[in-house]
Scaffold this active site. Structure first.
Site, PDB file in Angstrom:
ATOM      1  N   PHE A  28       0.805  -1.226   0.000  1.00 45.42           N
ATOM      2  CA  PHE A  28       0.000   0.000   0.000  1.00 45.42           C
ATOM      3  C   PHE A  28       0.837   1.275   0.000  1.00 45.42           C
ATOM      4  CE2 PHE A  28      -0.826   2.818   3.656  1.00 45.42           C
ATOM      5  CZ  PHE A  28       0.113   2.343   4.554  1.00 45.42           C
ATOM      6  N   LYS A  29       2.116   1.182   0.378  1.00 47.21           N
ATOM      7  CA  LYS A  29       2.913   2.409   0.423  1.00 47.21           C
ATOM      8  C   LYS A  29       3.052   3.041  -0.963  1.00 47.21           C
ATOM      9  CE  LYS A  29       5.098   1.627   4.824  1.00 47.21           C
ATOM     10  NZ  LYS A  29       4.335   0.395   5.122  1.00 47.21           N
ATOM     11  N   ASP A  30       2.828   2.237  -2.011  1.00 47.50           N
ATOM     12  CA  ASP A  30       2.855   2.789  -3.368  1.00 47.50           C
ATOM     13  C   ASP A  30       1.818   3.901  -3.572  1.00 47.50           C
ATOM     14  OD1 ASP A  30       4.868   1.108  -4.333  1.00 47.50           O
ATOM     15  OD2 ASP A  30       3.443  -0.442  -4.951  1.00 47.50           O
TER      16      ASP A  30
END
Ligand SMILES: *Cc1c(COP(=O)(O)O)cnc(C)c1O
Length: 502
Positions: free
Chosen positions: A117-119
């Site tokens: 999810f850090k993308d």
């Protein structure tokens, strides 16, 4: 919309400046002076919009010094890689056409280049920074320095690769990351990227980077080369704000798929580490998203569960390494922003708490503040065995595969439902592809992985489930290795200067 600090009274600054600066000079975090409101009518328009449009719409509420065109361009560039057209699809796990059991939607935040999810934020931040440089009239290049224990490094590399006026350099411990994580980093393409292994552990790499940041001589040398240092860590406002958008998008998906009606309240459950993701859900709630409860799900590093139960934040405890490594955190930095808002902007009080945390490793919030948090937050933690049990249970029941972090959220939700009998519809944040944590996922599915290496495990999981392997992970075994540099920890500064000259 201007930005202020959580720890003292400062002259409010623009969002472009807050994003470039990262941290306030007093050590506090930047927060918006006021949280903007959205109406139900506006939310009702969202199901017609694409994810990029929702993202640009949301950013426009907070980043008022950016033009709508600039924000639209940022959203396009950030999300065009995502390998599904919905960008952030919501998988309905409990789907009951007769609506007798309320839906649980698993919001898949991991369709970006690194399958986590850090993308969502790190694909956006570089573009927000690039435009911010222009806005403040900065002509120097910024050099992002990262020390990584694995995932953040790759997500930052993927985000900053080939973004004009930026360079990125990542240091990782030579033997301290998984084989897949290492391959992901050393195969990174881009004219402006550098990846260097450090002989030592993660602390050595991190200490080295911190030293470079505080070294005036190096900063001076870099300055002469036309380069300024910056960081991309998760307390930067430019990393937080893109995350608020997906809670609105998830709600819109629920309306589109006829799971809820406009205005109906939902529960949001989030597997939490540094408190960034769930804080974004809190902002969405404060803006007017119909939310009944926010569930803060933790692993056995349950410092937040204890905090929400007792009002005492105490980092003096045993640290566990778990199958949910991205949640193995004892200081959840973004909590400071929540306390600031819920205390009515009482920066003196926040400053006291953070000083106590720094000096004693703990603080206790007052009763009034605790009562306010109780109204919206519910916290729960789950053990390793429970996490694996839920991976297996959800797979057996729905043929849907959760990664370990996403399973923590679903397991915590299940405990909440058991205790409260509250069956409000739920959006659960799913933070990584199961292909990122294959050994724990395979063992949860009771597969034997003795002697099977990381890359082979990806294929094993694929053979067993038939689930599509994320594009970038599938290509790993054949990708060209581009970065083979290794250095000692006392050589890091020299490597930075060399890369800055390039
Ligand atoms: C970073 C991360 C988390 C924790 O998110 P926070 O914003 O730090 O609370 C959870 N799951 C995964 C897979 C992550 O990478």
């Amino acid at each position: 919309m201007k930005y202020i600090s959580t720890r003292s009274k400062i002259t409010p600054i623009s969002s472009a400046k807050a994003i470039l600066q990262g941290l306030a000079a007093d050590g506090g975090l930047f927060v918006p002076e006021k949280i903007p409101k959205v109406s139900l009518e506006e939310i009702g328009e969202l199901p017609k919009k694409s994810y990029e449009e929702i993202s640009a719409w949301l950013l426009g509420k907070f980043l008022t010094d950016y033009t709508p065109d600039e924000l639209g361009e940022c959203a396009e560039l950030a999300y065009n890689w995502f390998d599904v057209s919905a960008r952030i699809p919501v998988a309905i796990l409990i789907h009951d056409p007769e609506k007798k059991s309320p839906p649980v939607g698993n919001m898949e935040l991991w369709h970006g280049p690194t399958a986590a999810f850090k993308d969502v934020a790190l694909q956006m931040l570089p573009h927000l920074m690039r435009i911010a440089l222009k806005k403040v009239g900065e002509t120097k290049k910024i050099l992002i320095l990262v020390a990584t224990s694995g995932d953040t490094g790759k997500a930052a590399l993927a985000g900053f690769a080939d973004v004009p006026q930026t360079k990125i350099m990542v240091f990782y411990p030579e033997d301290g990351v998984s084989k897949i994580q290492k391959l992901q980093m050393i195969t990174q393409t881009g004219e402006n990227v550098n990846v260097t292994a450090v002989r030592g552990n993660f602390d050595d790499a991190q200490t080295g980077v911190k030293k470079i940041f505080s070294d005036k001589k190096i900063r001076g040398d870099l300055n002469k080369l036309g380069v300024k240092l910056s960081s991309a860590n998760s307390i930067n406002w430019g990393r937080l704000v893109p995350q608020i958008a997906y809670y609105f998008a998830g709600y819109a998906e629920f309306i589109k798929s006829n799971q809820i009606k406009l205005g109906e309240k939902i529960i949001i459950s989030v597997p939490t580490g540094n408190f960034g993701n769930i804080l974004a859900a809190y902002y969405a709630y404060k803006m007017g998203l119909p939310v009944k409860k926010l569930i803060c799900a933790s692993n056995v590093n349950n410092v937040l569960t204890e905090f929400f139960a007792t009002g005492v934040y105490n980092r003096n405890r045993k640290f566990f390494k778990t199958i949910t490594p991205s949640m193995d955190i004892l200081i959840s930095s973004n909590l400071e922003r929540l306390l600031f808002h819920e205390s009515g902007g009482d920066f003196r009080q926040i400053n006291r708490y953070m000083t106590e945390l720094n000096n004693l490793g703990k603080y206790k919030i007052d009763k009034k503040l605790k009562d306010r948090l109780d109204k919206i937050f519910y916290a729960e933690y789950v053990t390793e065995d429970e996490t694996k049990l839920f991976i297996k249970r959800v797979y057996d029941s729905f043929k849907y595969l959760l990664d370990t972090h996403s399973a923590v959220s679903i397991a915590a939700l299940s405990k909440y439902r058991g205790k409260t009998k509250d069956f409000t519809p739920v959006l659960s944040a799913s933070t990584a592809s199961p292909y990122k944590f294959t050994s724990a996922v395979l063992s949860a599915l009771e597969k034997n992985i003795d002697g099977v290496d990381d890359l082979a495990q990806i294929n094993l999981l694929n053979d067993f489930t038939g689930l599509r392997i994320p594009k970038n992970l599938a290509n790993l075994s054949t990708a060209k290795i581009l970065h083979e540099d290794v250095c000692d920890k006392n050589e890091m500064a020299e490597r930075v200067l060399k890369f800055a000259e390039k």
